[in-house]
Design an enzyme around this catalytic site. Structure first.
Site, short mmCIF file in Angstrom:
data_model
loop_
_atom_site.label_atom_id
_atom_site.label_comp_id
_atom_site.label_asym_id
_atom_site.label_seq_id
_atom_site.Cartn_x
_atom_site.Cartn_y
_atom_site.Cartn_z
N LYS A 1 0.85 -1.20 0.16
CA LYS A 1 0.07 -0.03 -0.04
C LYS A 1 0.95 1.28 0.12
O LYS A 1 1.59 1.40 1.04
CB LYS A 1 -0.88 0.09 1.22
CG LYS A 1 -2.30 0.94 0.94
CD LYS A 1 -2.70 1.90 1.98
CE LYS A 1 -1.92 3.27 2.72
NZ LYS A 1 -2.10 4.25 1.99
N SER B 1 4.79 7.29 10.38
CA SER B 1 5.05 7.94 11.71
C SER B 1 4.89 6.97 13.03
O SER B 1 4.47 5.78 12.87
CB SER B 1 3.96 8.93 11.59
OG SER B 1 2.73 8.16 11.57
N THR B 2 5.50 7.51 14.10
CA THR B 2 5.59 6.59 15.10
C THR B 2 4.07 6.25 15.55
O THR B 2 3.85 5.26 16.06
CB THR B 2 6.32 7.27 16.15
OG1 THR B 2 7.57 7.46 15.81
CG2 THR B 2 6.15 6.67 17.60
N GLY C 1 2.67 3.82 13.31
CA GLY C 1 3.32 2.29 13.77
C GLY C 1 2.80 1.88 14.95
O GLY C 1 2.66 0.51 15.04
N GLU D 1 9.83 0.93 10.72
CA GLU D 1 10.83 1.96 10.50
C GLU D 1 9.90 3.36 10.70
O GLU D 1 9.11 3.80 9.78
CB GLU D 1 11.17 2.03 9.05
CG GLU D 1 12.06 0.80 8.93
CD GLU D 1 13.21 0.80 9.30
OE1 GLU D 1 13.83 1.78 9.75
OE2 GLU D 1 13.93 -0.11 9.38
N CYS E 1 13.48 11.09 7.44
CA CYS E 1 13.57 10.61 8.74
C CYS E 1 14.86 10.87 9.40
O CYS E 1 14.99 11.04 10.59
CB CYS E 1 12.82 9.18 8.63
SG CYS E 1 13.80 8.09 7.82
N GLU F 1 9.13 15.83 15.61
CA GLU F 1 9.76 15.73 14.48
C GLU F 1 9.03 16.72 13.65
O GLU F 1 7.75 16.68 13.54
CB GLU F 1 9.47 14.34 13.72
CG GLU F 1 10.06 14.07 12.31
CD GLU F 1 9.71 12.48 11.82
OE1 GLU F 1 8.68 12.15 12.28
OE2 GLU F 1 10.47 11.79 11.24
P1 TAP Z 1 2.11 8.05 8.08
O1 TAP Z 1 1.03 8.98 8.21
O2 TAP Z 1 2.19 7.20 9.23
O3 TAP Z 1 1.62 7.02 6.91
C1 TAP Z 1 2.55 5.86 6.63
C2 TAP Z 1 1.90 5.16 5.51
O4 TAP Z 1 0.96 4.26 6.49
C3 TAP Z 1 0.94 5.55 4.63
O5 TAP Z 1 0.95 4.64 3.60
C4 TAP Z 1 -0.47 5.68 5.17
O6 TAP Z 1 -1.50 5.66 4.36
C5 TAP Z 1 -0.65 4.24 5.96
N1 TAP Z 1 -1.46 4.34 7.06
C6 TAP Z 1 -2.12 5.36 7.95
N2 TAP Z 1 -3.06 4.95 8.54
C7 TAP Z 1 -3.01 3.56 8.65
C8 TAP Z 1 -3.54 2.35 9.37
N3 TAP Z 1 -4.52 2.66 10.11
N4 TAP Z 1 -3.22 1.05 9.05
C9 TAP Z 1 -2.35 0.83 7.94
N5 TAP Z 1 -1.48 1.83 7.58
C10 TAP Z 1 -1.96 3.20 7.71
O7 TAP Z 1 3.56 8.44 7.68
P2 TAP Z 1 3.59 9.65 6.43
O8 TAP Z 1 3.11 10.77 6.83
O9 TAP Z 1 3.37 8.83 5.22
O10 TAP Z 1 5.37 9.41 6.48
C11 TAP Z 1 5.85 10.50 7.20
C12 TAP Z 1 6.48 9.62 8.48
O11 TAP Z 1 7.32 8.54 7.96
C13 TAP Z 1 7.73 10.61 9.45
O12 TAP Z 1 7.35 10.34 10.77
C14 TAP Z 1 9.02 9.79 9.08
O13 TAP Z 1 10.06 10.10 9.98
C15 TAP Z 1 8.70 8.16 8.72
N6 TAP Z 1 9.46 7.74 7.99
C16 TAP Z 1 10.09 6.83 8.55
C17 TAP Z 1 11.30 6.32 7.87
C18 TAP Z 1 12.33 5.39 8.41
S1 TAP Z 1 13.37 4.28 7.42
N7 TAP Z 1 12.40 5.38 9.71
C19 TAP Z 1 11.58 6.53 6.31
C20 TAP Z 1 10.59 7.35 6.10
C21 TAP Z 1 9.65 8.14 6.58
P3 TAP Z 1 -2.09 7.15 3.94
O14 TAP Z 1 -1.09 7.68 3.03
O15 TAP Z 1 -3.23 6.92 3.24
O16 TAP Z 1 -2.17 7.94 5.04
#
Ligand code: TAP
Length: 490
Positions: free
Chosen positions: A176, A230-231, A234, A251, A285, A384
């Site tokens: 996804k 995001s945490t 996660g 992650e 991140c 963050e």
């Molecule tokens: P999130 O809002 O957590 O979304 C990540 C993924 O999870 C998206 O595909 C999201 O879908 C999905 N999601 C949301 N609600 C869910 C649920 N209830 N069940 C299953 N999946 C669900 O993060 P983001 O805003 O896309 O990314 C930014 C975050 O990612 C930051 O905190 C960043 O630090 C972290 N990040 C970490 C790393 C590593 S390697 N540690 C790398 C890159 C980013 P939608 O898009 O539809 O909401």
């Protein structure tokens, strides 16, 4: 809307419409113009995708690892051949500069595929001698059907950090993408299929996290969840997956410190911290968001740094010479500006930036921002931000630097700059984070294991550890002696 790009589901080697027939619109963040319509997968669609992955697992897991490895190289080849158009598409949906899309997203994905292709030689177990009548061996088996959930900041690279080890391990995938960035990965699924990846090995279900993502994590036929995001999400994923004791790797977010001691090579440190802070608009991140400067070099470093930050070329991300593009969405743009305002209200001084770029009428452009003299307990020093904002914090002693660096719930990455190797190692060991750089910053290569401590995650991606996530270890005990020793006398 005929001119909009349409992003559908990809199941069992075929493009499919969502069963609800619902699509949502994604705009180009650099122009604010509608650019694509994205299918909204629901539970029914996720069921179809998981079922395809489950059926194809039977055959794919039995394909010799050498053949699965060759498939990774074919996919790498297809990415290289289509690098130009894939990079453009990735830039249109993310707002990031085209050179980052091309060199980092596509280039990094190719390097990851090549690395994991070589890892087919490492799927071995061990033989374990026990006594003269008995031996054991372990064998590695693919985990099964894996759900891969990807964020929007590196939609391709982070997908391939998961896809490549899963494929070579013999797993099948339902992925996804983030709702903001589904288009490029959907194109890639089609290309993989053309390159010969068997139907059902890689399935894509675009849509909303709380619907498609949730259904995937809940699905009883999913054996493992690999989540990057995001945490807060996660934690929710981990709780949901626990119902059926799925394997989970996370992650998550970060708040990386970079500590510059007074004996550091300042010019190199400035160069690395520029990239560390503003690469990918700071939507990274591992971004250096806590730039910690020893008091003796505080002013000198900052003068050099600010001069260079002001020269970062912000602009149309499709142009080759653009160095910083637009942030991902209106909502995120507002979040980042709110953090800057919060920083100011908590006493930080804006050394440069601090507002939207006035060069453009449209698009979510934020000037690279440096907040000076930030209190180590201020919100911008602890949370963050995930945008082009660097908080600068002065320190006097090594102990104080380590304390400030660790003053966060996150533990993903960090950096240390000093000419003293003993101090470098001491500090690197004292920072509670999973990935440290010494006298350099940024750039994660496929050979090295990457993953967070504390609330930055569980498990590692990349390196040898990265493939273990997709394997189960089975132990087989073999009795090689004569008659079985008697336990019951009768
Ligand atoms: P999130 O809002 O957590 O979304 C990540 C993924 O999870 C998206 O595909 C999201 O879908 C999905 N999601 C949301 N609600 C869910 C649920 N209830 N069940 C299953 N999946 C669900 O993060 P983001 O805003 O896309 O990314 C930014 C975050 O990612 C930051 O905190 C960043 O630090 C972290 N990040 C970490 C790393 C590593 S390697 N540690 C790398 C890159 C980013 P939608 O898009 O539809 O909401």
């Amino acid at each position: 809307m005929p001119s909009l790009k349409q992003c559908n589901l990809f199941i069992n080697g075929r493009e499919e419409k969502p069963s609800s027939e619902n699509y949502f619109i994604r705009e180009n963040p650099a122009t604010e113009k509608d650019f694509a319509q994205i299918a909204e997968s629901n539970k029914k669609d996720v069921d179809r995708a998981v079922s395809a992955a489950k059926i194809s697992f039977g055959a794919w897991s039995k394909v010799p690892a050498t053949e699965r490895a060759k498939m990774l190289l074919k996919i790498a080849d297809v990415l290289a051949k289509n690098q130009k158009q894939l990079a453009l598409l990735n830039t249109l949906e993310t707002g990031k500069p085209i050179r980052e899309s091309s060199l980092v997203e596509i280039g990094g994905s190719i390097r990851t595929l090549e690395y994991y292709s070589g890892m087919h030689t490492q799927l071995n177990g061990e033989t374990i001698p026990i006594n003269e009548n008995q031996m054991s061996m372990t064998i590695k088996e693919p985990v099964g059907v894996v759900a891969q959930i990807i964020p929007w900041n590196f939609p391709l690279l982070l997908a391939f950090w998961k896809i490549a080890p899963a494929i070579v391990a013999g797993c099948t995938i339902v992925l996804k993408p983030a709702e903001l960035t589904s288009c490029t990965i959907y194109e890639i699924a089609k290309l993989c299929s053309k390159a010969g990846l068997p139907d059902g090995v890689l399935n894509i279900v675009p849509g909303k996290g709380e619907v498609a993502g949730q259904a995937l994590v809940e699905h009883p036929d999913v054996d493992k969840v690999a989540f990057t995001g995001s945490t807060s999400v996660g934690k929710h994923v981990m709780k949901t997956a626990s119902d059926s004791v799925k394997r989970v790797t996370l992650e998550l977010g970060g708040k990386a410190p970079c500590i510059i001691f007074d004996d550091a090579d300042l010019e190199n440190a400035v160069e690395a911290c520029l990239r560390g802070g503003f690469f990918n608009q700071g939507e990274n991140c591992t971004a250096v968001t806590k730039l910690m400067l020893h008091k003796k070099i505080y002013k000198k470093f900052l003068d050099l740094y600010i001069k260079r930050v002001k020269k970062i070329k912000i602009g149309d991300p499709t142009k080759q010479d653009t160095e910083m593009g637009a942030v991902i969405s209106k909502e995120h743009y507002e979040n980042v500006l709110n953090y800057i305002a919060k920083g100011k209200s908590e006493g930080a001084k804006i050394a440069t930036g601090g507002s939207r770029s006035r060069k453009f009428k449209k698009g979510y452009y934020i000037n690279p921002t440096v907040l000076e003299n930030v209190d180590p307990n201020a919100t911008v020093a602890c949370e963050e931000i995930f945008g082009p904002v660097v908080a600068v914090i002065p320190f006097s002693t090594e102990e104080q630097a380590v304390e400030i660096a660790n003053n966060t719930e996150y533990g993903l990455a960090g950096g240390v700059w000093t000419q003293d190797i003993n101090r470098a190692l001491r500090v690197a060991k004292s920072i509670k984070a999973g990935y440290l750089w010494v006298n350099t910053y940024g750039g994660i290569v496929p050979q090295t294991p990457y993953g967070g401590f504390k609330q930055s995650g569980i498990g590692k991606e990349l390196g040898k550890e990265g493939i273990e996530n997709y394997l189960e270890t089975k132990c087989i005990n073999i009795y090689t002696g004569g008659s079985m020793p008697r336990w019951y006398k009768g």
